[in-house]
Structures are given as structure tokens and as C-alpha cells.
Design a protein around this motif. Sequence first.
Motif, PDB file in Angstrom:
ATOM      1  N   ALA A 148       0.854  -1.188   0.000  1.00  0.00           N
ATOM      2  CA  ALA A 148       0.000   0.000   0.000  1.00  0.00           C
ATOM      3  C   ALA A 148       0.887   1.234   0.000  1.00  0.00           C
ATOM      4  CB  ALA A 148      -0.928   0.001   1.211  1.00  0.00           C
ATOM      5  N   GLU A 149       0.414   2.302  -0.608  1.00  0.00           N
ATOM      6  CA  GLU A 149       1.233   3.511  -0.755  1.00  0.00           C
ATOM      7  C   GLU A 149       1.127   4.443   0.448  1.00  0.00           C
ATOM      8  OE1 GLU A 149       3.367   4.013  -3.126  1.00  0.00           O
ATOM      9  OE2 GLU A 149       2.813   2.199  -4.228  1.00  0.00           O
ATOM     10  N   ASP A 150      -0.083   4.572   1.000  1.00  0.00           N
ATOM     11  CA  ASP A 150      -0.334   5.557   2.057  1.00  0.00           C
ATOM     12  C   ASP A 150      -0.208   4.885   3.421  1.00  0.00           C
ATOM     13  OD1 ASP A 150      -1.232   7.506   3.759  1.00  0.00           O
ATOM     14  OD2 ASP A 150      -2.923   8.093   2.509  1.00  0.00           O
ATOM     15  N   ALA A 151       0.976   5.000   4.046  1.00  0.00           N
ATOM     16  CA  ALA A 151       1.223   4.347   5.334  1.00  0.00           C
ATOM     17  C   ALA A 151       0.312   4.905   6.425  1.00  0.00           C
ATOM     18  CB  ALA A 151       2.688   4.491   5.739  1.00  0.00           C
ATOM     19  N   ALA A 152       0.082   6.200   6.426  1.00  0.00           N
ATOM     20  CA  ALA A 152      -0.758   6.818   7.456  1.00  0.00           C
ATOM     21  C   ALA A 152      -2.179   6.252   7.404  1.00  0.00           C
ATOM     22  CB  ALA A 152      -0.777   8.337   7.284  1.00  0.00           C
ATOM     23  N   ARG A 153      -2.697   6.122   6.178  1.00  0.00           N
ATOM     24  CA  ARG A 153      -4.045   5.572   6.030  1.00  0.00           C
ATOM     25  C   ARG A 153      -4.098   4.126   6.501  1.00  0.00           C
ATOM     26  NH1 ARG A 153      -6.663   2.561   2.242  1.00  0.00           N
ATOM     27  NH2 ARG A 153      -8.937   2.853   2.101  1.00  0.00           N
ATOM     28  N   GLU A 154      -3.063   3.356   6.192  1.00  0.00           N
ATOM     29  CA  GLU A 154      -3.051   1.941   6.595  1.00  0.00           C
ATOM     30  C   GLU A 154      -2.985   1.797   8.115  1.00  0.00           C
ATOM     31  OE1 GLU A 154      -3.475  -0.662   4.269  1.00  0.00           O
ATOM     32  OE2 GLU A 154      -3.999   1.202   3.232  1.00  0.00           O
ATOM     33  N   ARG A 155      -2.205   2.664   8.763  1.00  0.00           N
ATOM     34  CA  ARG A 155      -2.141   2.619  10.232  1.00  0.00           C
ATOM     35  C   ARG A 155      -3.502   2.968  10.837  1.00  0.00           C
ATOM     36  NH1 ARG A 155       3.090   5.276   9.482  1.00  0.00           N
ATOM     37  NH2 ARG A 155       4.749   3.764   9.896  1.00  0.00           N
ATOM     38  N   GLU A 156      -4.179   3.931  10.209  1.00  0.00           N
ATOM     39  CA  GLU A 156      -5.510   4.315  10.694  1.00  0.00           C
ATOM     40  C   GLU A 156      -6.500   3.159  10.530  1.00  0.00           C
ATOM     41  OE1 GLU A 156      -8.999   7.620   9.703  1.00  0.00           O
ATOM     42  OE2 GLU A 156      -6.983   7.857   8.867  1.00  0.00           O
ATOM     43  N   ARG A 157      -6.441   2.469   9.395  1.00  0.00           N
ATOM     44  CA  ARG A 157      -7.324   1.316   9.171  1.00  0.00           C
ATOM     45  C   ARG A 157      -7.066   0.236  10.217  1.00  0.00           C
ATOM     46  NH1 ARG A 157      -6.171  -1.572   4.577  1.00  0.00           N
ATOM     47  NH2 ARG A 157      -8.169  -2.622   4.835  1.00  0.00           N
ATOM     48  N   LEU A 158      -5.800  -0.022  10.481  1.00  0.00           N
ATOM     49  CA  LEU A 158      -5.457  -1.039  11.478  1.00  0.00           C
ATOM     50  C   LEU A 158      -5.967  -0.626  12.858  1.00  0.00           C
ATOM     51  CD1 LEU A 158      -4.076  -3.628  12.365  1.00  0.00           C
ATOM     52  CD2 LEU A 158      -1.924  -2.358  12.527  1.00  0.00           C
ATOM     53  N   GLY A 159      -5.822   0.661  13.195  1.00  0.00           N
ATOM     54  CA  GLY A 159      -6.301   1.134  14.486  1.00  0.00           C
ATOM     55  C   GLY A 159      -7.800   0.923  14.650  1.00  0.00           C
ATOM     56  N   ARG A 160      -8.579   1.205  13.599  1.00  0.00           N
ATOM     57  CA  ARG A 160     -10.033   1.002  13.667  1.00  0.00           C
ATOM     58  C   ARG A 160     -10.364  -0.480  13.840  1.00  0.00           C
ATOM     59  NH1 ARG A 160     -10.219   4.797   9.336  1.00  0.00           N
ATOM     60  NH2 ARG A 160     -10.601   3.088   7.877  1.00  0.00           N
ATOM     61  N   ALA A 161      -9.625  -1.336  13.130  1.00  0.00           N
ATOM     62  CA  ALA A 161      -9.882  -2.779  13.227  1.00  0.00           C
ATOM     63  C   ALA A 161      -9.560  -3.296  14.626  1.00  0.00           C
ATOM     64  CB  ALA A 161      -9.070  -3.529  12.169  1.00  0.00           C
ATOM     65  N   LEU A 162      -8.499  -2.790  15.221  1.00  0.00           N
ATOM     66  CA  LEU A 162      -8.131  -3.220  16.574  1.00  0.00           C
ATOM     67  C   LEU A 162      -9.209  -2.810  17.580  1.00  0.00           C
ATOM     68  CD1 LEU A 162      -4.312  -2.367  16.554  1.00  0.00           C
ATOM     69  CD2 LEU A 162      -5.329  -4.645  16.682  1.00  0.00           C
ATOM     70  N   VAL A 163      -9.718  -1.599  17.434  1.00  0.00           N
ATOM     71  CA  VAL A 163     -10.793  -1.148  18.316  1.00  0.00           C
ATOM     72  C   VAL A 163     -12.036  -2.014  18.123  1.00  0.00           C
ATOM     73  CG1 VAL A 163     -12.379   0.745  18.813  1.00  0.00           C
ATOM     74  CG2 VAL A 163      -9.945   1.220  18.477  1.00  0.00           C
ATOM     75  N   GLY A 210       5.137   0.917   7.598  1.00  0.00           N
ATOM     76  CA  GLY A 210       6.061   1.982   7.230  1.00  0.00           C
ATOM     77  C   GLY A 210       6.994   1.590   6.112  1.00  0.00           C
ATOM     78  N   GLU A 211       7.194   0.294   5.932  1.00  0.00           N
ATOM     79  CA  GLU A 211       8.060  -0.200   4.860  1.00  0.00           C
ATOM     80  C   GLU A 211       7.287  -0.527   3.596  1.00  0.00           C
ATOM     81  OE1 GLU A 211       9.816  -3.472   6.852  1.00  0.00           O
ATOM     82  OE2 GLU A 211      11.292  -2.267   7.925  1.00  0.00           O
ATOM     83  N   GLY A 212       5.995  -0.148   3.573  1.00  0.00           N
ATOM     84  CA  GLY A 212       5.219  -0.315   2.350  1.00  0.00           C
ATOM     85  C   GLY A 212       4.181  -1.398   2.378  1.00  0.00           C
ATOM     86  N   ALA A 213       4.054  -2.111   3.500  1.00  0.00           N
ATOM     87  CA  ALA A 213       3.064  -3.182   3.572  1.00  0.00           C
ATOM     88  C   ALA A 213       1.673  -2.591   3.793  1.00  0.00           C
ATOM     89  CB  ALA A 213       3.402  -4.149   4.699  1.00  0.00           C
ATOM     90  N   SER A 214       0.660  -3.326   3.353  1.00  0.00           N
ATOM     91  CA  SER A 214      -0.715  -2.938   3.641  1.00  0.00           C
ATOM     92  C   SER A 214      -1.007  -3.219   5.111  1.00  0.00           C
ATOM     93  CB  SER A 214      -1.687  -3.722   2.766  1.00  0.00           C
ATOM     94  OG  SER A 214      -1.629  -5.103   3.088  1.00  0.00           O
ATOM     95  N   ALA A 215      -2.117  -2.684   5.613  1.00  0.00           N
ATOM     96  CA  ALA A 215      -2.484  -2.931   7.008  1.00  0.00           C
ATOM     97  C   ALA A 215      -2.660  -4.419   7.258  1.00  0.00           C
ATOM     98  CB  ALA A 215      -3.771  -2.173   7.345  1.00  0.00           C
ATOM     99  N   LEU A 265      -8.038  -9.411  11.063  1.00  0.00           N
ATOM    100  CA  LEU A 265      -7.949  -9.525   9.609  1.00  0.00           C
ATOM    101  C   LEU A 265      -9.339  -9.535   8.985  1.00  0.00           C
ATOM    102  CD1 LEU A 265      -5.422  -9.647   7.884  1.00  0.00           C
ATOM    103  CD2 LEU A 265      -5.620 -12.135   7.842  1.00  0.00           C
ATOM    104  N   GLY A 266     -10.274 -10.186   9.657  1.00  0.00           N
ATOM    105  CA  GLY A 266     -11.638 -10.213   9.160  1.00  0.00           C
ATOM    106  C   GLY A 266     -12.243  -8.829   9.072  1.00  0.00           C
ATOM    107  N   LEU A 267     -11.969  -7.998  10.085  1.00  0.00           N
ATOM    108  CA  LEU A 267     -12.479  -6.626  10.062  1.00  0.00           C
ATOM    109  C   LEU A 267     -11.808  -5.808   8.975  1.00  0.00           C
ATOM    110  CD1 LEU A 267     -12.677  -6.002  13.912  1.00  0.00           C
ATOM    111  CD2 LEU A 267     -14.595  -6.181  12.333  1.00  0.00           C
ATOM    112  N   LEU A 268     -10.511  -6.002   8.773  1.00  0.00           N
ATOM    113  CA  LEU A 268      -9.795  -5.264   7.734  1.00  0.00           C
ATOM    114  C   LEU A 268     -10.282  -5.643   6.339  1.00  0.00           C
ATOM    115  CD1 LEU A 268      -6.162  -5.400   9.171  1.00  0.00           C
ATOM    116  CD2 LEU A 268      -7.493  -3.314   8.766  1.00  0.00           C
TER     117      LEU A 268
END
Length: 955
Positions: free
Chosen positions: A432-447, A490-495, A533-536
Motif C-alpha cells: 500500500a502507498e499511504d502508510a498513514a491511512r493503513e495505520r488508521e485502518r489497522l487502528g479502527r480494526a483493533l478497536v 512503514g516499509e510499504g506493507a498494507s495494514a 484480519l476479518g475486520l480489515l
Amino acid sequence: MLTLTREDVRLGCRAADWRAALAQAAEELVRAGRVSAEYGEGLLAREAQSSTYLGNGIAIPHGTPESRCYVRSTGVRVLQFPEGVKWHDGSQVNLLVTIAAQSDEHLDILRQLTRVLDREGVAETLARATNPEDVLATLTHLPVSAKLDAETLCLGVPARDHLELAMAAASRLRHAGCVESSFVAAIAGQQPLPLGQGLWLVFAATGVKTPALALATPEKRFQDAAGDVVGVFCLAAHGDAHRVLLERLDGMLARGDGNTLDGLPAEQILSRLAGESARAETARVRLLNPHGLHARPARELVLVARQQTAQVYVRLLEGSGEAVSASSLTRILGLGARRGQTLVFSAEGEGAAQAVAAMVEAVRGGLGEPVTPLDERREREREEVTARVVETAPVVPPVADEPMTAVPAAPGVAIAPAYVLRLPEFRYAERAEDAARERERLGRALVGAQQQLEALVQRTVGGEVSKILSIHAEMLQDPDLRDAAHESIGEGASAEAGWWRAIDTAARAQESLADRLLAERAADLRDVGRRVLGLLCGVEMPTPPEQPYVLVADDVGPSDVARLDTAKVRGLVTARGGATSHSAILARALGIAAVAGAGERVLALTSGVELIVDGELGRVVAAPSPVRRQRTEKRIEEQEARQRAAHGRRHEEARTLDGHRVEVAANLGNTAHAADAVERGAEAIGLLRTEFVFMGHPQLPDLETQIAEYREAFDALGGRPLVARTLDVGGDKPLPYWPVGQEDNPFLGLRGIRLTLTRPEVLETQLRALLMAAGTRPLRIMFPMVKDIEEFRAGKAIFDRVQAEVKAADVQLGVMIEVPSCALLAPTLAKEADFFSIGTNDLTQYTLAIDRGHPQLSAQSDAIHPAVLRLIQLTVEAAHAEGRWVGVCGELGSDPQAVPVLVGLGVDELSVSSRRVPLVKARIRELSLAQAREMAALALRQPTSAAVREALEAF
């Protein structure tokens, strides 16, 4: 792979220029019958594309793909030019390794040769060689490769001093196949040497098969008497081959990175040891070149590296080697990087970020070659081209109202709709290109996952399920998991990819500790990971129905069974597994009717189809007819009535119709359950698994702790006998504070009495605690995993010494019959042991040579097999001849079909799960001793376990 022989070498060649040298090489291949004359043009065409010069005076000419049609058979010719030949790229060549290859064999030769190029003086040695043997020795004598990778890391060990970490690291090397047991023994006698920065070192050269470096870290850094402890390195030394490992370790310490290892995941620790500092700029990229980093793309990569203002290093993520200079062609080729592997670039200082970005961009651009995206499924198929393609027919679901045979796993009969457990498939992009967006997606899934778990905990307050779900909720809050996922993002992986990489890394670290309890925690980690992962991915996790159901699954582990809501689960059907698997044992303890090993057809069932599960006869029926359903419902009613009647008479003795008494006792895994066992009618505790005392403490429990635990059981029993098994741990279930070297087959290794005799003071303390807790109350002690009289006598000598001091009033010393040799030697043991207790679970797997957890074979591990029954018969006859009593404490004692057989064989005591005590007593009361003996004789005449069950059912 191509190999070099004496006949392949030509010494003392001369050539005016590189074209003449190539012509000589082509003539040699023609003379050997390997190629036709046209192949020489292919050699020239290949040089026109890029130089085949490797370094250190070696070139490796080979034809183009188009010239392969001129190759008659694959072969090699080595030409030595002592005076040298000036190559077209300006290099000086002393050796041509010319290859005629019908496919890509030249790449294997290339990788082999690059490993010798960096050896000092290799060019001079090859130029001066006077016989073919010297050339072959130089080219084919590969240096010993030292091992340092994720397999040699042992992270998060629950240790409290640096000596325990040293043993854990040594055991990890043993598990990795780098060292033998003598190495572990040599490490055991050492005091670790301080390296500074909280790191320590132990080393030995004894029993080393492969030089290697292991690292063991604690759950949290601590201080012991020696000082601050971040981790302990264990070095397996071998000649000079381990020197590179010490250099890498020294480099990390020189950079001051030792203190940064605390809490890092395996991947980051390896990067520090590979030469990447904590301050380095790093970037990763997948290699997509069809043939990996061979000479042409490697040269392009080197040219890019040399254009950068910062020094760039590169390593293979999948490898264990150090980061090498990206400006060195021979070093790049030595990586042996293949398509699909990941290159990790690093650089420090001014221009570092731009340098690694340029390297990544160059690799993505193909390095002068056309590249295609990686289709991992297709790549796996390509790697398996030599495998035979077998067309598999689709699995056909069971026919309606047709009984299917399975292995009886837990008694009981149930009717309910099927719920077929199938894990969902997660599809997501790796990058994924947008690391900030991916971190945000992961944060929502964790919640979201946290909220799901909290809701489930509220619905299951107070039970075992609630405890497990609470642990899952705690795992979601683990900062290490989140940080590891954020780093990958941060190294380019998706959430999704970053999260699952963090979960998988943590789970593998747990599994690597070779501890069964920790292995189950790894399964919990993956359960948590799948929830997020299911939520993501927007995929719903399977949810059991609200109404009663029969769970159908490929297989389930103990932690899965523990989560079952027994108010809803009426039965359990698994495609794999057997009667002695741990999930079956737990199903029996929970009172769930279960069958195992039903085959893949049950997985083709549709959820909602009605199922009949017969856990006593081992039958599954899908979509039963009204007649069969009515018959089964009547049987269930009769069974429930029988259970009520059995419960009402639970405190009465178990006597056959003709008055023969059989004692029915309970198996316990915790003294806290002794009172419940008595309430259910147990006449004794037939097996107390004392390891619960040891597993429940972070260090060896002292005398007072053990006395208090055992006394609780004696107090609850009210004068009834207690049969205690001494500590039974080892390679298959080690204690965290008593590390045991990894064994290829722990079930045949250092466990039970064998292990405790290595530390007799532990056995002595346990025996003393049992005797002192008993006082005047009846105590029966038995040693596990005894193979013959010698081991029994060794344990008895310790017992006699302690008993002479304590003088317990009513005590017997016996043997567990779990090893076939012990059953066969029962006549000699019966002369000295006071009693026998047969552990049918282990006796079955050792007799039938089937691991009860084996995915394909465990369904065949049935303790009612006539060979196991024959060993029980031999044991009983030998014991009774000497006036000794015999019990059965394995799961066979709970099997309704087996109870008459065991009574008929003369077994004096049956020890079963507390739930089964009333029903086993009731089953004995239905028999006459003559009838039981007739059924035992019938069983012994059968050839297989299936035949035994059929014969008993017909009887």
C-alpha cells in the motif's frame, strides 16, 4: 546440478585475446560431444549482451537461450590460462568455466562458484595450478556456511537468570540440527561471559555439526546476581567458520546496538546482526527477475549502487547472511537471490534515504530485464514441475441416512443440526502507498476487535471460555504487536499484510519454545489475528448458531474444545484425529459426545443438516430417516434415564451381578477437583497428575508448597486412597525453568522417570512432600515411563531413603505400564513393585507406533486394539501371580465397550474422568464376571481394533 570432474579441466592454455579463448572453449565442448559447432556463436552472442566475468580471474561463458538448440548434452569445460587473457571488459581472466546447458543449470554452477570468489588468493591458486585436482579442489571446496537466522533465535523465554537463557539457546541449536547433545552438556557447565550492553556469551566446539550462533532473550530484561541481562548468545564453534559470526556480533556491539535488542522481533534482531544499525535507512523490494540475480542484472545493480553518495548494503530477508556491499559484484552474486525473494537495502548518513530508494526503484525496473508481477500460486506450481499432477475427485458428501464409521472419541449420543466450521479466506493486497491511512485502518480494526471480544466476555462470564477470550483481548493491547505491524506498514506493507506478519512472527516465536502450553498460546495469537484480519478485509468470522448444534471440523485442538459452549454443543465430529488425541480427552471431560477420524466427507456437509453422533459405537448419520431418528431419540431418553439412575447410586460400590468388586476411581489434573470427584462417587483418586504443581509455578516448587497442594487432595478424600504419579514432564511438555534439549522424537526421549533421575533432588523433594502430606492416610505412588526393573529400582532407592525418615503409615510404590517393554517384563517388576497402573494412551501409541496427534494416523490409534489388550492381559496375570493389584488410568477405562473387556481381563481398578464415574459403575453392575471374561476372550481373538468393536457390538 552440474558437477566438475578431472576430465573437464584443461591446463596451460594460451590465447591472443578473449575471442580466441572463447573459440578454444567452444572446441573443447565440441570435442567432448556436448555441443555442435554453432554453439560457439552463442558464446559470442552472450558476451555481446554483458560480460560473464565473475571476479578473481574467473569467467563463466555460456550460450544464449536461443543457442540451447545446439546443446547435445549438458556439460562443463574448465580452461586454465596461466598467463591470463584480457577480457573485453578490461578484466584479467585466468580461468574459463564454460558451460553447455540445456536449461538453467549454469545458474547453479554460478552460485557455487561465487562462494569461492572471496577467498583470499584464489586467483593466484587457479593460475598456478599444475594438475586438475588442484583446480577442482579450489573450485568445489566450499566454505562451511555458518547459521544465524530465525531458527536460531529463542525469544521471550520465561527465564529468571542468564544460565537458563544459555541452556535455552543451546537447546535451540540442538533443535536446529547444528549441534549434538554433547554440545548442550558442555554449555551446561559454563558461566556466561559478559559482552556488555546486557549481553552474554557461552560457546563450545564439542559436538558441533554446523557453526552457528543462537540468541535467547527473556520475556523482559532483568538483573540477576551477574548483572543486567538482555540476552545470552550461544556460539557453536567450528574451525574458523564461526569467525564471521563473531565479527557480526562484534560489529553490532561496536555500534552500541546491543541494548536495542530488548523486545525486538526476530526480523529486527537479525537485521542488527546483519550489520544494519538502528540508525540505518532501510527499504525492501521483491526480486521479480525470472532467473534471480544472475550476472547481468547483478551488474546493473552494482552500477546503480556505485552512483550513490552513501555506501549501500544489501541482504536477503529470507537468508541468514550479513548485509554485503551492493557495490561488489561477487558479493551480490554470492547472495544467490532467486525470483520472489526479498532484498533488504540499507545505508547510513547523508543521502542514505535517496540511495536505498534508488536501489529499490532499480530492482522494480527489472535491472535491464523484462519482469512480470509475482503470481505466488503460479510460482509454487513452477517450483513443483517435477511433481506428478494428480486429478482429485471432488469430495462427495455423506448419503442421507447412511451410517458412517468413525472412531469413538467421547461417549454419548446426540441429535442436532450440523455446524461445519470453515475458516474464511482472506484476500488482500500485500503493498500500500499511504502508510498513514493503513495505520488508521489497522487502528479502527483493533478497536472493533476489542469491542467484539468485550461483548463476548460479557456473554460468557465466569467460565473457561471467558478466561480465554479475556486473554485474546489482552493480546490486542500488546504494544509489541502493534509496533511490529506499524513498522511493516512503514516499509510499504498494507495494514492486512503488516498485521498478519506481526501475528505470524509472534506466533512462530511462541511455537519455537517447544512448550505445549505456549504452542496453544500461539494458536490463540492466530485466532486474534484472524479476528482483526476479518475486520480489515470485510470478512465475517464464522459464528456458531444460537440453537444447539453438532460441531463438524477438520480437527480441533484442546484450546478450541475448551471454548465450546457446552450448553449449545451437542456433539463433535472431526475428519481427522483419534480417540487418544487431546481434543478427544477434553471432549470426554466436558461430557460432549464425539467421534474422530470420520474422513473428509463430513467436511462436505451443509451446515443445518441434521446429524446423529454416536460417540459410543463410532457412528455418524446425516439426514437420518424418521424411523432412525425415533430410535435414536428413544436411546437418548434411555441413556438419560440411565445417567439419572447411575447418579443416584454413585456412592455405592461397583460390583458385578455375581458379586465381583471393581474399584472405580477418578483421574485428576488438579487437587482442587478432589472434592468434586468424591461427590461424583469416586472411591479413590486413581491418577493425580502432579505436574500441575510444577507447571503452576515460575520455579521449582519447594517442599512446603508441594505439601500444601497434596494435602488439599488428602483432606477432600476423607481416608480414600490417592494414587499420585511422580513428575511426568520432558521433551514433549517441558517446564520453562527446566529446559530440556530439543529432541527429534520427545515421546521417545528424556521424560518421566528418566528425566527426574537426572535431578534426583527434585524427585526426592516430591516424594518427601507426598509422604508428609499423607501422614496416616493411604498413599500410592507410581513412577511414569519405566522401561524395566533398573529404572524402578533407581527410583525406589530414593523412595526408601525418604520413607525411612518420614515413616508414612500406609504407602505403596508402583509402576505405570506405558512402555511395551514394561508390560512384557511385568513378571520381574511384580516381584518388587506393589501395584501396576496401565496408562493406555501412551501404551497404545508405543505399541502401534502411532503418534496420537498424527493428522493422518491418529484415527487408527484405538486402545481397544487386540495387541494392547494382550499386553494388559500379560500385566494382570503377572501382577496377580505375585498378589499385586492392577489399575487402568488411561482413557480406555471410560470406553463403554471396553469396560467389560477390562473387567474380564482381571483389572482391579478403573480410574476415569470424574464425570464418567457413575456411568462406569453402572456398566459394571450390568455384567457378570463370567460374561465379562467371555467378552475379553472374544476381543483377544480379533485381528484389529475395528474387528474387536464389531464383535463386541454383535455380542
